[in-house]
Design a protein around this motif. Sequence first.
Motif, PDB file in Angstrom:
ATOM      1  N   ASP A 124      50.468  34.470  31.822  1.00 16.50           N
ATOM      2  CA  ASP A 124      49.074  35.325  32.233  1.00 16.50           C
ATOM      3  C   ASP A 124      48.976  35.543  33.789  1.00 16.50           C
ATOM      4  O   ASP A 124      49.392  34.637  34.337  1.00 16.50           O
ATOM      5  N   HIS A 126      46.855  37.761  37.249  1.00 16.87           N
ATOM      6  CA  HIS A 126      45.809  38.510  37.757  1.00 16.87           C
ATOM      7  C   HIS A 126      46.114  39.208  39.057  1.00 16.87           C
ATOM      8  O   HIS A 126      46.977  38.832  39.868  1.00 16.87           O
ATOM      9  N   ASP A 133      39.310  37.781  44.343  1.00 14.38           N
ATOM     10  CA  ASP A 133      40.283  37.666  43.344  1.00 14.38           C
ATOM     11  C   ASP A 133      40.730  36.429  43.060  1.00 14.38           C
ATOM     12  O   ASP A 133      40.926  35.746  41.879  1.00 14.38           O
ATOM     13  N   ARG A 135      40.344  33.204  43.956  1.00 16.16           N
ATOM     14  CA  ARG A 135      39.191  32.287  43.621  1.00 16.16           C
ATOM     15  C   ARG A 135      38.709  32.334  42.188  1.00 16.16           C
ATOM     16  O   ARG A 135      39.092  31.280  41.259  1.00 16.16           O
ATOM     17  N   ALA A 136      38.580  33.584  41.695  1.00 16.52           N
ATOM     18  CA  ALA A 136      38.501  33.721  40.397  1.00 16.52           C
ATOM     19  C   ALA A 136      39.575  33.382  39.470  1.00 16.52           C
ATOM     20  O   ALA A 136      39.380  32.831  38.133  1.00 16.52           O
ATOM     21  N   ALA A 137      40.754  33.659  39.794  1.00 15.27           N
ATOM     22  CA  ALA A 137      41.920  33.508  39.101  1.00 15.27           C
ATOM     23  C   ALA A 137      42.227  31.815  39.007  1.00 15.27           C
ATOM     24  O   ALA A 137      42.613  31.486  37.616  1.00 15.27           O
ATOM     25  N   GLU A 139      39.908  29.657  39.153  1.00 17.26           N
ATOM     26  CA  GLU A 139      38.944  29.083  38.070  1.00 17.26           C
ATOM     27  C   GLU A 139      39.197  29.423  36.676  1.00 17.26           C
ATOM     28  O   GLU A 139      38.836  28.580  35.896  1.00 17.26           O
ATOM     29  N   GLU A 140      39.973  30.364  36.491  1.00 13.29           N
ATOM     30  CA  GLU A 140      40.074  30.802  35.121  1.00 13.29           C
ATOM     31  C   GLU A 140      41.326  30.218  34.544  1.00 13.29           C
ATOM     32  O   GLU A 140      41.492  29.556  33.532  1.00 13.29           O
ATOM     33  N   PHE A 141      42.424  29.976  35.378  1.00 11.96           N
ATOM     34  CA  PHE A 141      43.619  29.507  35.061  1.00 11.96           C
ATOM     35  C   PHE A 141      43.925  28.087  35.102  1.00 11.96           C
ATOM     36  O   PHE A 141      44.783  27.497  34.657  1.00 11.96           O
ATOM     37  N   GLY A 142      43.031  27.535  36.263  1.00 14.39           N
ATOM     38  CA  GLY A 142      43.077  25.869  36.605  1.00 14.39           C
ATOM     39  C   GLY A 142      44.217  25.959  37.672  1.00 14.39           C
ATOM     40  O   GLY A 142      43.655  25.175  38.890  1.00 14.39           O
ATOM     41  N   THR A 186      49.487  32.225  36.153  1.00 15.98           N
ATOM     42  CA  THR A 186      49.162  30.938  35.852  1.00 15.98           C
ATOM     43  C   THR A 186      50.251  30.263  35.740  1.00 15.98           C
ATOM     44  O   THR A 186      51.337  30.350  35.617  1.00 15.98           O
TER      45      THR A 186
END
Length: 387
Positions: A124, A126, A133, A135-137, A139-142, A186
Amino acid sequence: MTITVPGPTLGVVGGGQLGRMLAEAAAPLGVETVVLDPTPDCPAAPVARDQIIGDFDDPEAIGRLAERTDALTYEIELADPDHLAAASDDAGVPVHPTPETLRTIQDKYAEKEMLSEAGVPVPDYHRVDSAADLRAAVEEFGAVMLKARMGGYDGRGNVPVRSPDDAEAALAEIGMADDPAALAETFVDFERELSVMGVQGDGEVCTFPVGENVHEAEILRETVVPARTDDAVAERAQTVARDVLDTLSGRGVFGIELFETPEGEILVNEIAPRPHNSGHWSIEGAVASQFEQHARAVLGWPLGSTRLRAPTVSANVLGTVDEQRPAELAGVEAVLEREAAHLHWYGKDDVRPLRKMGHVTATAEEGDDTTALLESTRDLRDGLTFR
């Protein structure tokens, strides 16, 4: 097809160790090479017919290379695809792999998009155009591996990011603080890293046996062939590699780096549109090496056999000094005295920390334990020192 010897002249953008080994493999086929490289007396110069001194993105130099040769290829992704295409058109000579393939693979995000759209399994990811962008990745992937979209190699341009608070510092570390152009991927909980050298010829496709790659600090240290995995995983890796080849245009060798997950699935990490460090084992370990295959494929000649001659381990010889200085390798006698061991010296004048200076390859008898072969080959490599 009628092939005569002496054969055509192959033009190579890049004259590093890959260009050197390509020229060595082409010569027995009656194929001469001319390399283009900005470094005078580059590593490939002693074994190529000639060297054109010029930058990889110098249109005039690439044009002169095309005029002197019958086909063009490249051994470094820093080659300029637009200049290659223009030189190919002006001189009427083919370039393989195609500039379109090179252009896509130069951009890690574009590469992932191409594979994902084709249904090839990838981690996965981004696109990253800002710190927000990234920071969002995270937060989503860990946790993610941040990769510069352009120009990274040997782990350079890659940095792990585990906290959203580290976004700005990570972008600065890969040189993207002012103009972010990156990929956040990820972290993959992989069992092992694998690779397959795939070959596209003139209507032919073949793959080498699956290799297992051992990295440290993002730099390849050793490759073990056959990979120490089960048959089902190896077969899956071969299938995925062929699916990757279906997405690429042009002839030549492609280094396909893979992750094996704990569940036995295969994910594509990255692709190199050229011979690759993880395929060096093939010089002694396969019937026809990746370099011979690349020359055959680019020229449109029939491909050779990728059959494994014997279990093989290749270990990189890296610079171990603290600062750049003239290169002089000691401890070579132990490698030369070892049965079925082979030293490859790349002819670089200077050694610097972690620079690839050569490699040692050792082969085993059928049925010998590959883990023991890996350890003994490491011992040989670690016995080499720089004065």
